[in-house]
Design a protein around this motif. Structure first.
Motif, PDB file in Angstrom:
ATOM      1  N   VAL A   1       0.835  -1.202   0.000  1.00  0.00           N
ATOM      2  CA  VAL A   1       0.000   0.000   0.000  1.00  0.00           C
ATOM      3  C   VAL A   1       0.866   1.247   0.000  1.00  0.00           C
ATOM      4  O   VAL A   1       0.620   2.202  -0.739  1.00  0.00           O
ATOM      5  CB  VAL A   1      -0.945  -0.002   1.210  1.00  0.00           C
ATOM      6  CG1 VAL A   1      -1.558   1.375   1.418  1.00  0.00           C
ATOM      7  CG2 VAL A   1      -2.041  -1.038   1.021  1.00  0.00           C
TER       8      VAL A   1
ATOM      9  N   ASN B   1      -2.975   0.991   8.864  1.00  0.00           N
ATOM     10  CA  ASN B   1      -3.537   0.986   7.512  1.00  0.00           C
ATOM     11  C   ASN B   1      -2.496   0.660   6.458  1.00  0.00           C
ATOM     12  O   ASN B   1      -2.584   1.121   5.321  1.00  0.00           O
ATOM     13  CB  ASN B   1      -4.188   2.335   7.202  1.00  0.00           C
ATOM     14  CG  ASN B   1      -3.189   3.475   7.287  1.00  0.00           C
ATOM     15  OD1 ASN B   1      -2.085   3.309   7.813  1.00  0.00           O
ATOM     16  ND2 ASN B   1      -3.573   4.643   6.795  1.00  0.00           N
TER      17      ASN B   1
ATOM     18  N   GLY C   1      -1.811  -2.209   5.058  1.00  0.00           N
ATOM     19  CA  GLY C   1      -2.187  -3.241   4.117  1.00  0.00           C
ATOM     20  C   GLY C   1      -1.455  -4.561   4.277  1.00  0.00           C
ATOM     21  O   GLY C   1      -1.699  -5.501   3.524  1.00  0.00           O
TER      22      GLY C   1
ATOM     23  N   THR D   1      -3.601  -6.042   9.043  1.00  0.00           N
ATOM     24  CA  THR D   1      -4.952  -6.037   8.491  1.00  0.00           C
ATOM     25  C   THR D   1      -5.853  -7.030   9.212  1.00  0.00           C
ATOM     26  O   THR D   1      -6.963  -6.686   9.647  1.00  0.00           O
ATOM     27  CB  THR D   1      -4.916  -6.357   6.984  1.00  0.00           C
ATOM     28  OG1 THR D   1      -4.194  -5.331   6.306  1.00  0.00           O
ATOM     29  CG2 THR D   1      -6.331  -6.433   6.421  1.00  0.00           C
TER      30      THR D   1
ATOM     31  N   GLU E   1      -6.518   0.405   4.469  1.00  0.00           N
ATOM     32  CA  GLU E   1      -6.625   0.396   3.012  1.00  0.00           C
ATOM     33  C   GLU E   1      -6.238  -0.996   2.548  1.00  0.00           C
ATOM     34  O   GLU E   1      -5.069  -1.359   2.478  1.00  0.00           O
ATOM     35  CB  GLU E   1      -5.665   1.436   2.413  1.00  0.00           C
ATOM     36  CG  GLU E   1      -5.782   1.542   0.907  1.00  0.00           C
ATOM     37  CD  GLU E   1      -4.880   2.646   0.368  1.00  0.00           C
ATOM     38  OE1 GLU E   1      -4.724   2.713  -0.867  1.00  0.00           O
ATOM     39  OE2 GLU E   1      -4.336   3.398   1.162  1.00  0.00           O
ATOM     40  N   ILE E   2      -7.224  -1.829   2.270  1.00  0.00           N
ATOM     41  CA  ILE E   2      -6.992  -3.234   2.005  1.00  0.00           C
ATOM     42  C   ILE E   2      -6.744  -3.432   0.512  1.00  0.00           C
ATOM     43  O   ILE E   2      -7.661  -3.382  -0.304  1.00  0.00           O
ATOM     44  CB  ILE E   2      -8.214  -4.082   2.441  1.00  0.00           C
ATOM     45  CG1 ILE E   2      -8.614  -3.714   3.867  1.00  0.00           C
ATOM     46  CG2 ILE E   2      -7.910  -5.572   2.326  1.00  0.00           C
ATOM     47  CD1 ILE E   2      -7.542  -3.922   4.895  1.00  0.00           C
ATOM     48  N   ARG E   3      -5.475  -3.651   0.152  1.00  0.00           N
ATOM     49  CA  ARG E   3      -5.166  -3.836  -1.253  1.00  0.00           C
ATOM     50  C   ARG E   3      -4.280  -5.050  -1.501  1.00  0.00           C
ATOM     51  O   ARG E   3      -4.352  -5.652  -2.551  1.00  0.00           O
ATOM     52  CB  ARG E   3      -4.457  -2.597  -1.810  1.00  0.00           C
ATOM     53  CG  ARG E   3      -5.400  -1.438  -2.072  1.00  0.00           C
ATOM     54  CD  ARG E   3      -4.623  -0.222  -2.550  1.00  0.00           C
ATOM     55  NE  ARG E   3      -3.682  -0.529  -3.589  1.00  0.00           N
ATOM     56  CZ  ARG E   3      -2.691   0.277  -3.928  1.00  0.00           C
ATOM     57  NH1 ARG E   3      -2.530   1.412  -3.301  1.00  0.00           N
ATOM     58  NH2 ARG E   3      -1.869  -0.055  -4.901  1.00  0.00           N
TER      59      ARG E   3
END
Length: 332
Positions: A85, A188, A190, A195, A327-329
């Motif tokens: 991220v 955050n 990722g 997470t 921010e899950i990517r």
């Protein structure tokens, strides 16, 4: 076998980051003076707040892509965004940090005639076709993909370090760091551990990419820091690269189940497509670290996760103003 360094003035770039701040704690605990350099792009002052008033600690806000003029006895170069991220948010800056940052820190070490340690990464192996990964494996990296800014940036940094060794006789150390976790990870960022833990504590669904059978090997941050310090204390001529990570391999499903059990959460698992170029397997061969440094990680995953869960639970309960939604990517 380590060498007695005595009291030194040590520069840690990226020192306000997750790993960097723990490294600084360890170095100060060993009696050294530490200069922390960080531009705070991904680092956090919260990670070094406890050092306020510590006479052996100095903070300098600086971007390593610009030259730095300072007098120190040793350098740890950790400056670079380290989670997908973070490093994909500004890929050009990520590459600049790895390459220009390495050039500037190597130039400083050359001028000072001091030892410099590069925090490289297991990402230099890419989506590895050799398992577990040994240091003589050249890797399988996509130079055009979204992760290339980090993967290839770190590979180029390693090239620069070894060229400075060959051309100038510089005393270099290169550590290839595998997945590391623990307190002070960003909420955050990722990464899969942070997470899963945050989602479980909030009672949210746990996001699993792919079928969850891809593997990682998780090293607790205290163990990693001991490896970095041990490598730094080796005599000139011990250059690495040396893998530093936990050789115990876990699937994402196993990690998710353990986090749910330790948090007591009733969160469900939800599955999303695997991100582009996400490695299927990741496990270090640490034979070189064991024979050269006498180093083996000692903190079991369950114990390290308990400490990490306690940290995030406290952070969430305090309602820290810099907490944002994860921010899950990517899972890395």
């Amino acid at each position: 076998m380590g060498v007695d360094l005595g009291r030194e003035r040590i520069l840690v770039t990226g020192g306000a980051g997750f790993v960097g701040s723990h490294l600084i704690d360890r170095l100060i605990g060993k009696g050294h003076d530490v200069v922390c350099v960080d531009n705070l792009l991904t680092g956090s002052k919260r990670n070094i707040d406890h050092l306020h008033g510590e006479p052996r600690f100095e903070f300098m806000r600086h971007d390593v892509t610009f030259p730095l003029y300072i007098e120190v006895d040793r350098i740890f170069n950790l400056a670079c965004p380290a989670s997908p991220v973070q490093y994909q948010r500004d890929p050009v800056a990520t590459t600049k940090t790895s390459v220009h940052g390495a050039i500037n820190m190597l130039g400083l070490a050359k001028r000072l005639k001091c030892t410099i340690l590069q925090a490289s990464t297991s990402e230099v192996y890419g989506d590895a076709q050799v398992h577990p990964q040994t240091e003589d494996y050249w890797g399988n990296v996509n130079p055009l993909g979204p992760r290339a800014c980090y993967d290839e940036g770190k590979r180029c940094a390693e090239t620069l370090f070894f060229d400075y060794r060959r051309q100038y006789g510089l005393d270099i150390k290169v550590a290839r760091i595998f997945n590391t976790y623990g307190p002070r990870m960003q909420i955050n960022d990722g990464r899969v551990v942070s997470t899963f833990v945050v989602q479980a504590l909030r009672g949210e669904d746990l996001t699993v990419f792919g079928d969850g059978r891809q593997t990682r090997s998780f090293c607790y941050v205290d163990d990693l820091v001991e490896g970095l310090v041990s490598l730094a204390e080796t005599p000139d001529g011990v250059t690495g690269p040396i893998n530093l990570g936990n050789p115990v391999e876990n699937t994402m499903l196993e990690l998710a189940d353990l986090v749910l059990a330790l948090t007591g959460s009733r969160s469900r698992l939800v599955f999303q497509p695997l991100p582009e170029d996400d490695p299927r397997q990741r496990r270090p061969d640490i034979s070189r670290a064991q024979s050269t440094l006498g180093w083996t990680p000692g903190v079991p995953l369950a114990e390290g996760l308990k400490r990490t869960i306690d940290y995030f639970d406290t952070l969430l309960s305090a309602g820290s103003p810099d907490i944002a939604e994860p921010e899950i990517r990517a899972v890395s």
